[in-house]
Design a protein around this motif. Structure first.
Motif, PDB file in Angstrom:
ATOM      1  N   ILE A  67       0.675  -1.237   0.183  1.00 44.37           N
ATOM      2  CA  ILE A  67       0.249  -0.033   0.156  1.00 44.37           C
ATOM      3  C   ILE A  67       0.738   1.257  -0.026  1.00 44.37           C
ATOM      4  O   ILE A  67       1.680   1.436   0.694  1.00 44.37           O
ATOM      5  CB  ILE A  67      -0.921  -0.088   1.198  1.00 44.37           C
ATOM      6  CG1 ILE A  67      -2.254  -1.162   1.093  1.00 44.37           C
ATOM      7  CG2 ILE A  67      -1.437   1.344   1.459  1.00 44.37           C
ATOM      8  CD1 ILE A  67      -3.045  -1.121   2.358  1.00 44.37           C
ATOM      9  N   TYR A  68       0.579   2.113  -0.903  1.00 39.44           N
ATOM     10  CA  TYR A  68       1.236   3.458  -0.814  1.00 39.44           C
ATOM     11  C   TYR A  68       0.397   4.435   0.158  1.00 39.44           C
ATOM     12  O   TYR A  68       0.973   5.026   0.942  1.00 39.44           O
ATOM     13  CB  TYR A  68       1.136   4.039  -2.266  1.00 39.44           C
ATOM     14  CG  TYR A  68       1.608   5.520  -2.382  1.00 39.44           C
ATOM     15  CD1 TYR A  68       3.161   5.674  -2.390  1.00 39.44           C
ATOM     16  CD2 TYR A  68       0.772   6.454  -2.573  1.00 39.44           C
ATOM     17  CE1 TYR A  68       3.549   7.022  -2.353  1.00 39.44           C
ATOM     18  CE2 TYR A  68       1.374   7.708  -2.555  1.00 39.44           C
ATOM     19  CZ  TYR A  68       2.844   8.054  -2.186  1.00 39.44           C
ATOM     20  OH  TYR A  68       3.387   9.438  -2.449  1.00 39.44           O
ATOM     21  N   ASN A  69      -0.920   4.652  -0.128  1.00 36.14           N
ATOM     22  CA  ASN A  69      -1.652   5.277   0.933  1.00 36.14           C
ATOM     23  C   ASN A  69      -2.992   4.891   0.904  1.00 36.14           C
ATOM     24  O   ASN A  69      -3.387   3.944   0.000  1.00 36.14           O
ATOM     25  CB  ASN A  69      -1.606   6.835   0.724  1.00 36.14           C
ATOM     26  CG  ASN A  69      -2.307   7.374  -0.837  1.00 36.14           C
ATOM     27  OD1 ASN A  69      -2.613   6.517  -1.602  1.00 36.14           O
ATOM     28  ND2 ASN A  69      -2.045   8.577  -1.043  1.00 36.14           N
ATOM     29  N   ALA A  70      -3.807   5.391   1.826  1.00 38.07           N
ATOM     30  CA  ALA A  70      -5.259   4.767   1.855  1.00 38.07           C
ATOM     31  C   ALA A  70      -6.206   5.840   2.717  1.00 38.07           C
ATOM     32  O   ALA A  70      -5.743   6.591   3.561  1.00 38.07           O
ATOM     33  CB  ALA A  70      -5.286   3.681   3.011  1.00 38.07           C
ATOM     34  N   MET A  71      -7.338   5.811   2.345  1.00 40.69           N
ATOM     35  CA  MET A  71      -8.425   6.620   2.717  1.00 40.69           C
ATOM     36  C   MET A  71      -9.535   5.874   3.279  1.00 40.69           C
ATOM     37  O   MET A  71      -9.930   5.163   2.853  1.00 40.69           O
ATOM     38  CB  MET A  71      -8.878   7.682   1.600  1.00 40.69           C
ATOM     39  CG  MET A  71      -9.942   8.729   1.904  1.00 40.69           C
ATOM     40  SD  MET A  71     -10.297   9.785   0.430  1.00 40.69           S
ATOM     41  CE  MET A  71     -11.540   9.058  -0.135  1.00 40.69           C
ATOM     42  N   TYR A  72      -9.953   6.310   4.374  1.00 41.91           N
ATOM     43  CA  TYR A  72     -11.450   5.867   5.203  1.00 41.91           C
ATOM     44  C   TYR A  72     -12.678   6.194   4.347  1.00 41.91           C
ATOM     45  O   TYR A  72     -12.644   7.525   4.096  1.00 41.91           O
ATOM     46  CB  TYR A  72     -11.263   6.122   6.743  1.00 41.91           C
ATOM     47  CG  TYR A  72     -12.452   5.723   7.560  1.00 41.91           C
ATOM     48  CD1 TYR A  72     -12.218   4.718   8.240  1.00 41.91           C
ATOM     49  CD2 TYR A  72     -13.764   6.641   7.400  1.00 41.91           C
ATOM     50  CE1 TYR A  72     -13.525   4.242   8.950  1.00 41.91           C
ATOM     51  CE2 TYR A  72     -14.502   6.166   8.267  1.00 41.91           C
ATOM     52  CZ  TYR A  72     -14.469   5.153   9.065  1.00 41.91           C
ATOM     53  OH  TYR A  72     -15.613   4.534   9.860  1.00 41.91           O
ATOM     54  N   LEU A  73     -13.371   5.326   4.154  1.00 36.27           N
ATOM     55  CA  LEU A  73     -14.417   5.744   3.481  1.00 36.27           C
ATOM     56  C   LEU A  73     -15.744   5.664   4.238  1.00 36.27           C
ATOM     57  O   LEU A  73     -16.499   6.689   4.025  1.00 36.27           O
ATOM     58  CB  LEU A  73     -14.875   4.614   2.211  1.00 36.27           C
ATOM     59  CG  LEU A  73     -13.633   4.920   1.199  1.00 36.27           C
ATOM     60  CD1 LEU A  73     -14.061   3.736   0.076  1.00 36.27           C
ATOM     61  CD2 LEU A  73     -13.696   6.258   0.424  1.00 36.27           C
ATOM     62  N   GLU A  74     -16.102   4.594   5.103  1.00 36.41           N
ATOM     63  CA  GLU A  74     -17.180   4.700   5.887  1.00 36.41           C
ATOM     64  C   GLU A  74     -17.155   3.488   6.944  1.00 36.41           C
ATOM     65  O   GLU A  74     -16.341   2.587   6.831  1.00 36.41           O
ATOM     66  CB  GLU A  74     -18.621   4.162   5.007  1.00 36.41           C
ATOM     67  CG  GLU A  74     -19.757   4.084   5.675  1.00 36.41           C
ATOM     68  CD  GLU A  74     -20.107   5.378   6.267  1.00 36.41           C
ATOM     69  OE1 GLU A  74     -19.739   5.561   7.520  1.00 36.41           O
ATOM     70  OE2 GLU A  74     -20.770   6.288   5.581  1.00 36.41           O
ATOM     71  N   GLY A  75     -17.989   3.633   7.956  1.00 41.56           N
ATOM     72  CA  GLY A  75     -17.909   2.456   8.948  1.00 41.56           C
ATOM     73  C   GLY A  75     -19.077   2.093   9.386  1.00 41.56           C
ATOM     74  O   GLY A  75     -20.049   2.992   9.220  1.00 41.56           O
ATOM     75  N   SER A  76     -19.201   1.094  10.395  1.00 45.10           N
ATOM     76  CA  SER A  76     -20.299   0.656  10.779  1.00 45.10           C
ATOM     77  C   SER A  76     -21.409   0.345   9.875  1.00 45.10           C
ATOM     78  O   SER A  76     -20.938  -0.443   8.839  1.00 45.10           O
ATOM     79  CB  SER A  76     -21.154   1.759  11.667  1.00 45.10           C
ATOM     80  OG  SER A  76     -22.367   1.320  12.518  1.00 45.10           O
ATOM     81  N   SER A  77     -22.602   0.212  10.013  1.00 41.96           N
ATOM     82  CA  SER A  77     -23.775  -0.432   9.306  1.00 41.96           C
ATOM     83  C   SER A  77     -23.840   0.386   7.747  1.00 41.96           C
ATOM     84  O   SER A  77     -24.177  -0.461   6.750  1.00 41.96           O
ATOM     85  CB  SER A  77     -24.946  -0.299   9.790  1.00 41.96           C
ATOM     86  OG  SER A  77     -25.320   1.309  10.128  1.00 41.96           O
ATOM     87  N   PRO A  78     -23.569   1.494   7.483  1.00 41.19           N
ATOM     88  CA  PRO A  78     -23.432   1.846   6.000  1.00 41.19           C
ATOM     89  C   PRO A  78     -22.479   1.467   5.213  1.00 41.19           C
ATOM     90  O   PRO A  78     -22.546   1.398   3.993  1.00 41.19           O
ATOM     91  CB  PRO A  78     -23.315   3.215   6.040  1.00 41.19           C
ATOM     92  CG  PRO A  78     -23.892   3.895   7.759  1.00 41.19           C
ATOM     93  CD  PRO A  78     -23.333   2.754   8.393  1.00 41.19           C
ATOM     94  N   ALA A  79     -21.201   0.827   5.688  1.00 38.86           N
ATOM     95  CA  ALA A  79     -20.013   0.320   5.030  1.00 38.86           C
ATOM     96  C   ALA A  79     -20.462  -0.736   4.249  1.00 38.86           C
ATOM     97  O   ALA A  79     -21.129  -1.772   4.697  1.00 38.86           O
ATOM     98  CB  ALA A  79     -18.971  -0.013   6.011  1.00 38.86           C
ATOM     99  N   SER A  80     -20.144  -0.665   3.151  1.00 36.07           N
ATOM    100  CA  SER A  80     -20.614  -1.720   2.246  1.00 36.07           C
ATOM    101  C   SER A  80     -19.574  -1.911   0.842  1.00 36.07           C
ATOM    102  O   SER A  80     -18.787  -1.008   0.554  1.00 36.07           O
ATOM    103  CB  SER A  80     -21.872  -1.378   1.463  1.00 36.07           C
ATOM    104  OG  SER A  80     -23.167  -1.403   2.721  1.00 36.07           O
ATOM    105  N   PHE A  81     -19.692  -3.199   0.280  1.00 40.45           N
ATOM    106  CA  PHE A  81     -18.893  -3.553  -0.859  1.00 40.45           C
ATOM    107  C   PHE A  81     -19.653  -4.239  -1.541  1.00 40.45           C
ATOM    108  O   PHE A  81     -20.410  -5.275  -1.105  1.00 40.45           O
ATOM    109  CB  PHE A  81     -17.530  -4.080  -0.460  1.00 40.45           C
ATOM    110  CG  PHE A  81     -17.098  -4.896  -1.517  1.00 40.45           C
ATOM    111  CD1 PHE A  81     -16.023  -4.205  -2.486  1.00 40.45           C
ATOM    112  CD2 PHE A  81     -17.021  -6.139  -1.759  1.00 40.45           C
ATOM    113  CE1 PHE A  81     -15.428  -4.900  -3.642  1.00 40.45           C
ATOM    114  CE2 PHE A  81     -16.426  -6.907  -2.768  1.00 40.45           C
ATOM    115  CZ  PHE A  81     -15.560  -6.203  -3.780  1.00 40.45           C
TER     116      PHE A  81
END
Length: 274
Positions: A219-233
């Motif tokens: 990994i070069y860098n990373a960004m948090y997108l979402e947590g808890s129940s809304p987090a989805s893939f």
């Protein structure tokens, strides 16, 4: 206590394990050219769920990235699966945290001429794609502490800002906190591929960063997108369908429960280049 235990476990892995044990092997499934999928057991187990990390590696030479926003065309919120299927995409993940109106990104978000949120906040990473010229990568996570935003803001058509997890020097930027979450994350590796990363099993963000750094993801860098129940893939392509949804928060007075896919306003999706 749980956070202290996980931190101690990670410390012992880093300090006491031989180097060859630090690089847990990832068995990638080739979905198509430039598209690899894997689920890997976390080197540190969560107290909840299966402790598996879902990974999708995307080579931008083969795939376009799309920013989908309910606010842009006055649509209702949808689950990530519904967004992917309704927009003819291959896969999708949350685009970032959203405000109380359930439509507006917490940070800067722009897609071509449409502005979801024109305010640049204090968060230090912005995922940028749909480039305007070839002087920049097709997709990158801009680190506002390492790069010149004024030079880059006119180089792309699509932007989504959220919270930095791993900076441009591969350092963690998140202090330890007691709360643990399911998480959706976007990262770039050192070879220019994007990574959609998801964990249903909850961790503190600080500990999950350390876990990601233990894995052979480069990994070069990373960004948090979402947590808890809304987090989805969601992924649905070439006979492989995978849906992952977050759980509810855990704090010192609460409990963790299996989540159900939530309707969200904004996603980052991918489509095969024509």
């Amino acid at each position: 206590m749980r956070g202290i235990y996980l931190k101690l476990t990670l410390y012992l892995i880093f300090i006491l394990s031989p180097v060859h044990l630090l690089s847990q092997k990832i068995i990638w499934q080739k979905i198509d050219n430039g598209l690899l999928f894997a689920e890997v057991a976390s080197p540190v187990k969560s107290d909840y769920g299966d402790s598996k990390i879902t990974l999708l590696k995307i080579d931008p030479k083969y795939y376009d990235f799309r920013l989908i926003s309910a606010k842009e065309k006055h649509e209702g919120n949808k689950t990530v699966k519904e967004w992917v299927n309704s927009k003819g995409l291959i896969a999708g993940i949350n685009a970032g945290l959203f405000q109380g109106d359930d439509k507006t990104n917490v940070g800067y978000m722009k897609n071509f001429s449409f502005v979801n949120n024109g305010h640049l906040n204090k968060n230090n990473t912005i995922t940028a794609f749909n480039r305007k010229d070839t002087t920049v990568p097709e997709i990158q996570i801009i680190d506002l502490q390492c790069q010149n935003w004024n030079e880059l803001k006119d180089k792309y058509n699509s932007f989504s800002q959220c919270i930095r997890m791993i900076d441009c020097n591969q350092n963690s930027t998140w202090s330890q906190q007691p709360d643990i979450f399911s998480m959706a994350v976007i990262a770039m590796d050192k070879h220019g591929s994007a990574l959609f990363i998801f964990t249903h099993s909850p961790y503190s963000v600080h500990n999950f960063i350390d876990i990601l750094k233990l894995l052979p993801l480069d990994i070069y860098n990373a960004m948090y997108l979402e947590g808890s129940s809304p987090a989805s893939f969601y992924l649905n392509y070439k006979g492989t369908e995978v849906e992952r949804s977050g759980g509810f928060d855990f704090d010192q007075s609460g409990s963790y429960e299996k989540g159900v896919a939530s309707a969200v306003p904004n996603i980052i999706g991918i489509a095969r280049k024509k």
